[in-house]
Design a protein around this motif. Structure first.
Motif, PDB file in Angstrom:
ATOM      1  N   TYR A  61       0.860  -1.179   0.000  1.00  0.00           N
ATOM      2  CA  TYR A  61       0.000   0.000   0.000  1.00  0.00           C
ATOM      3  C   TYR A  61       0.896   1.229   0.000  1.00  0.00           C
ATOM      4  CZ  TYR A  61      -3.339  -3.535   1.301  1.00  0.00           C
ATOM      5  OH  TYR A  61      -4.104  -4.666   1.315  1.00  0.00           O
ATOM      6  N   SER A  62       0.453   2.272  -0.695  1.00  0.00           N
ATOM      7  CA  SER A  62       1.302   3.462  -0.818  1.00  0.00           C
ATOM      8  C   SER A  62       0.955   4.564   0.174  1.00  0.00           C
ATOM      9  CB  SER A  62       1.249   4.005  -2.241  1.00  0.00           C
ATOM     10  OG  SER A  62      -0.066   4.355  -2.574  1.00  0.00           O
ATOM     11  N   ASN A  63      -0.175   4.435   0.873  1.00  0.00           N
ATOM     12  CA  ASN A  63      -0.518   5.427   1.887  1.00  0.00           C
ATOM     13  C   ASN A  63      -1.464   4.815   2.912  1.00  0.00           C
ATOM     14  OD1 ASN A  63      -3.366   5.944   1.038  1.00  0.00           O
ATOM     15  ND2 ASN A  63      -2.346   6.678  -0.820  1.00  0.00           N
ATOM     16  N   ALA A  64      -1.620   5.507   4.036  1.00  0.00           N
ATOM     17  CA  ALA A  64      -2.410   4.970   5.144  1.00  0.00           C
ATOM     18  C   ALA A  64      -3.884   4.823   4.784  1.00  0.00           C
ATOM     19  CB  ALA A  64      -2.244   5.861   6.372  1.00  0.00           C
ATOM     20  N   GLU A  65      -4.432   5.785   4.028  1.00  0.00           N
ATOM     21  CA  GLU A  65      -5.839   5.704   3.660  1.00  0.00           C
ATOM     22  C   GLU A  65      -6.118   4.469   2.808  1.00  0.00           C
ATOM     23  OE1 GLU A  65      -4.058   8.539   3.253  1.00  0.00           O
ATOM     24  OE2 GLU A  65      -4.996   9.911   4.666  1.00  0.00           O
ATOM     25  N   GLU A  66      -5.232   4.210   1.848  1.00  0.00           N
ATOM     26  CA  GLU A  66      -5.364   3.033   0.990  1.00  0.00           C
ATOM     27  C   GLU A  66      -5.328   1.754   1.835  1.00  0.00           C
ATOM     28  OE1 GLU A  66      -3.138   1.091  -2.907  1.00  0.00           O
ATOM     29  OE2 GLU A  66      -2.074   2.562  -1.699  1.00  0.00           O
ATOM     30  N   LEU A  67      -4.418   1.706   2.775  1.00  0.00           N
ATOM     31  CA  LEU A  67      -4.309   0.553   3.658  1.00  0.00           C
ATOM     32  C   LEU A  67      -5.589   0.368   4.468  1.00  0.00           C
ATOM     33  CD1 LEU A  67      -2.831  -1.722   5.189  1.00  0.00           C
ATOM     34  CD2 LEU A  67      -1.812   0.048   6.628  1.00  0.00           C
ATOM     35  N   LEU A  68      -6.093   1.456   5.049  1.00  0.00           N
ATOM     36  CA  LEU A  68      -7.297   1.360   5.871  1.00  0.00           C
ATOM     37  C   LEU A  68      -8.504   0.883   5.071  1.00  0.00           C
ATOM     38  CD1 LEU A  68      -6.972   4.550   8.068  1.00  0.00           C
ATOM     39  CD2 LEU A  68      -6.869   2.174   8.840  1.00  0.00           C
ATOM     40  N   ILE A  69      -8.630   1.352   3.843  1.00  0.00           N
ATOM     41  CA  ILE A  69      -9.790   0.988   3.014  1.00  0.00           C
ATOM     42  C   ILE A  69      -9.657  -0.430   2.469  1.00  0.00           C
ATOM     43  CG2 ILE A  69     -10.995   1.493   0.840  1.00  0.00           C
ATOM     44  CD1 ILE A  69     -10.282   4.493   1.421  1.00  0.00           C
ATOM     45  N   GLN A  70      -8.533  -0.747   1.876  1.00  0.00           N
ATOM     46  CA  GLN A  70      -8.381  -2.026   1.179  1.00  0.00           C
ATOM     47  C   GLN A  70      -8.065  -3.196   2.103  1.00  0.00           C
ATOM     48  OE1 GLN A  70      -5.814  -1.766  -2.210  1.00  0.00           O
ATOM     49  NE2 GLN A  70      -6.767   0.118  -2.934  1.00  0.00           N
ATOM     50  N   ALA A  71      -7.427  -2.942   3.235  1.00  0.00           N
ATOM     51  CA  ALA A  71      -7.027  -4.042   4.112  1.00  0.00           C
ATOM     52  C   ALA A  71      -7.941  -4.174   5.321  1.00  0.00           C
ATOM     53  CB  ALA A  71      -5.578  -3.846   4.552  1.00  0.00           C
ATOM     54  N   ASP A  72      -9.068  -3.491   5.313  1.00  0.00           N
ATOM     55  CA  ASP A  72      -9.997  -3.550   6.435  1.00  0.00           C
ATOM     56  C   ASP A  72     -10.384  -4.994   6.728  1.00  0.00           C
ATOM     57  OD1 ASP A  72     -11.686  -2.648   8.455  1.00  0.00           O
ATOM     58  OD2 ASP A  72     -13.401  -2.564   7.095  1.00  0.00           O
ATOM     59  N   GLY A  73     -10.113  -5.435   7.935  1.00  0.00           N
ATOM     60  CA  GLY A  73     -10.452  -6.788   8.340  1.00  0.00           C
ATOM     61  C   GLY A  73      -9.470  -7.845   7.888  1.00  0.00           C
ATOM     62  N   LEU A  74      -8.425  -7.443   7.195  1.00  0.00           N
ATOM     63  CA  LEU A  74      -7.437  -8.381   6.684  1.00  0.00           C
ATOM     64  C   LEU A  74      -6.403  -8.686   7.767  1.00  0.00           C
ATOM     65  CD1 LEU A  74      -6.572  -9.806   4.051  1.00  0.00           C
ATOM     66  CD2 LEU A  74      -5.183  -7.818   3.538  1.00  0.00           C
ATOM     67  N   HIS A  75      -6.207  -9.943   8.057  1.00  0.00           N
ATOM     68  CA  HIS A  75      -5.216 -10.355   9.057  1.00  0.00           C
ATOM     69  C   HIS A  75      -3.826 -10.363   8.431  1.00  0.00           C
ATOM     70  CE1 HIS A  75      -2.990 -12.749  11.923  1.00  0.00           C
ATOM     71  NE2 HIS A  75      -2.625 -13.530  10.923  1.00  0.00           N
ATOM     72  N   ALA A  76      -2.841  -9.933   9.197  1.00  0.00           N
ATOM     73  CA  ALA A  76      -1.450 -10.027   8.751  1.00  0.00           C
ATOM     74  C   ALA A  76      -0.597 -10.476   9.930  1.00  0.00           C
ATOM     75  CB  ALA A  76      -0.958  -8.692   8.214  1.00  0.00           C
ATOM     76  N   ASP A  77       0.463 -11.200   9.625  1.00  0.00           N
ATOM     77  CA  ASP A  77       1.405 -11.633  10.650  1.00  0.00           C
ATOM     78  C   ASP A  77       2.458 -10.568  10.915  1.00  0.00           C
ATOM     79  OD1 ASP A  77       0.453 -14.458  10.960  1.00  0.00           O
ATOM     80  OD2 ASP A  77       0.911 -14.446   8.824  1.00  0.00           O
ATOM     81  N   LEU A  78       2.699  -9.724   9.905  1.00  0.00           N
ATOM     82  CA  LEU A  78       3.714  -8.685  10.023  1.00  0.00           C
ATOM     83  C   LEU A  78       3.266  -7.454   9.261  1.00  0.00           C
ATOM     84  CD1 LEU A  78       6.651  -7.786  10.777  1.00  0.00           C
ATOM     85  CD2 LEU A  78       7.383  -8.837   8.629  1.00  0.00           C
ATOM     86  N   TYR A  79       3.343  -6.309   9.910  1.00  0.00           N
ATOM     87  CA  TYR A  79       3.058  -5.027   9.275  1.00  0.00           C
ATOM     88  C   TYR A  79       4.360  -4.251   9.209  1.00  0.00           C
ATOM     89  CZ  TYR A  79      -1.889  -5.861  10.209  1.00  0.00           C
ATOM     90  OH  TYR A  79      -3.150  -6.391  10.243  1.00  0.00           O
ATOM     91  N   LEU A  80       4.730  -3.802   8.017  1.00  0.00           N
ATOM     92  CA  LEU A  80       5.901  -2.947   7.841  1.00  0.00           C
ATOM     93  C   LEU A  80       5.375  -1.588   7.385  1.00  0.00           C
ATOM     94  CD1 LEU A  80       8.235  -5.441   5.958  1.00  0.00           C
ATOM     95  CD2 LEU A  80       8.288  -4.829   8.379  1.00  0.00           C
ATOM     96  N   LEU A  81       5.460  -0.599   8.275  1.00  0.00           N
ATOM     97  CA  LEU A  81       4.907   0.716   8.008  1.00  0.00           C
ATOM     98  C   LEU A  81       6.022   1.747   7.970  1.00  0.00           C
ATOM     99  CD1 LEU A  81       1.942   0.586  10.549  1.00  0.00           C
ATOM    100  CD2 LEU A  81       1.912  -0.079   8.143  1.00  0.00           C
ATOM    101  N   ASP A  82       5.931   2.644   7.007  1.00  0.00           N
ATOM    102  CA  ASP A  82       6.874   3.748   6.909  1.00  0.00           C
ATOM    103  C   ASP A  82       6.792   4.566   8.192  1.00  0.00           C
ATOM    104  OD1 ASP A  82       8.425   5.902   6.155  1.00  0.00           O
ATOM    105  OD2 ASP A  82       7.501   6.113   4.198  1.00  0.00           O
ATOM    106  N   ALA A  83       7.929   5.025   8.697  1.00  0.00           N
ATOM    107  CA  ALA A  83       7.947   5.815   9.925  1.00  0.00           C
ATOM    108  C   ALA A  83       7.214   7.136   9.754  1.00  0.00           C
ATOM    109  CB  ALA A  83       9.380   6.065  10.375  1.00  0.00           C
ATOM    110  N   ILE A  84       7.328   7.737   8.588  1.00  0.00           N
ATOM    111  CA  ILE A  84       6.613   8.976   8.280  1.00  0.00           C
ATOM    112  C   ILE A  84       5.744   8.691   7.071  1.00  0.00           C
ATOM    113  CG2 ILE A  84       6.803  11.394   7.617  1.00  0.00           C
ATOM    114  CD1 ILE A  84       9.588  11.361   8.953  1.00  0.00           C
ATOM    115  N   LEU A  85       4.459   8.639   7.303  1.00  0.00           N
ATOM    116  CA  LEU A  85       3.546   8.192   6.266  1.00  0.00           C
ATOM    117  C   LEU A  85       2.353   9.135   6.192  1.00  0.00           C
ATOM    118  CD1 LEU A  85       3.177   5.721   4.350  1.00  0.00           C
ATOM    119  CD2 LEU A  85       1.882   4.656   6.183  1.00  0.00           C
ATOM    120  N   PRO A  86       2.072   9.712   5.002  1.00  0.00           N
ATOM    121  CA  PRO A  86       0.889  10.562   4.890  1.00  0.00           C
ATOM    122  C   PRO A  86      -0.352   9.801   5.349  1.00  0.00           C
ATOM    123  CG  PRO A  86       2.205  10.676   2.892  1.00  0.00           C
ATOM    124  CD  PRO A  86       2.788   9.575   3.745  1.00  0.00           C
TER     125      PRO A  86
END
Length: 142
Positions: free
Chosen positions: A42-67
């Protein structure tokens, strides 16, 4: 031999950094026959929130500074309180099952990694970790 499928979510706003992360994950996967990755980018937090809603993950790698990260933190924080994950510092999530020791200013993980604890949230973090330990002891006694 059993193969563990590891679902990874990567949220990084820079294409080159997403490609670098992909390369590092592929390189690591080649060293582990017992591990297979399924990776969603995912390229931004909004995209992640919308598309991955309810999606389980074992590991999240998030940019330290993310729009849009404020929205992501607001969405994730309530859910984190009901898991074994803890956010001891703004840019770090840890699985409390992998904590070897909690010191005043840091966690020491089982792999000897040291993770700082936010000074402003130290009391809250300590309380959550002690609650986790108490739950673990109760589960072990049953």
């Amino acid at each position: 031999r059993d193969v563990f499928l590891c679902r990874i979510i990567v949220c990084e706003d820079t294409q080159k950094d997403r490609e670098d992360i992909s390369g590092l994950l592929a390189q690591y996967q080649r060293t582990r026959e017992d591990l297979k990755f399924t990776i969603s980018y995912y390229s931004n937090a909004e995209e992640l929130l919308i598309q991955a809603d309810g999606l389980h993950a074992d590991l999240y790698l998030l940019d330290a500074i993310l729009p849009g990260m404020t929205a992501l933190n607001e969405a994730v924080s309530p859910e984190l309180r009901q898991t074994d994950f803890l956010q001891p510092h703004q840019s770090v999530l840890i699985n409390m099952s992998f904590v070897a020791e909690m010191k005043r200013e840091e966690f020491v993980l089982k792999n000897n990694m040291h993770v700082p604890i936010s000074r402003l949230r130290r009391s809250e973090i300590r309380t959550r970790y002690l609650e986790f330990l108490r739950r673990q002891m109760e589960e072990d006694s049953h």
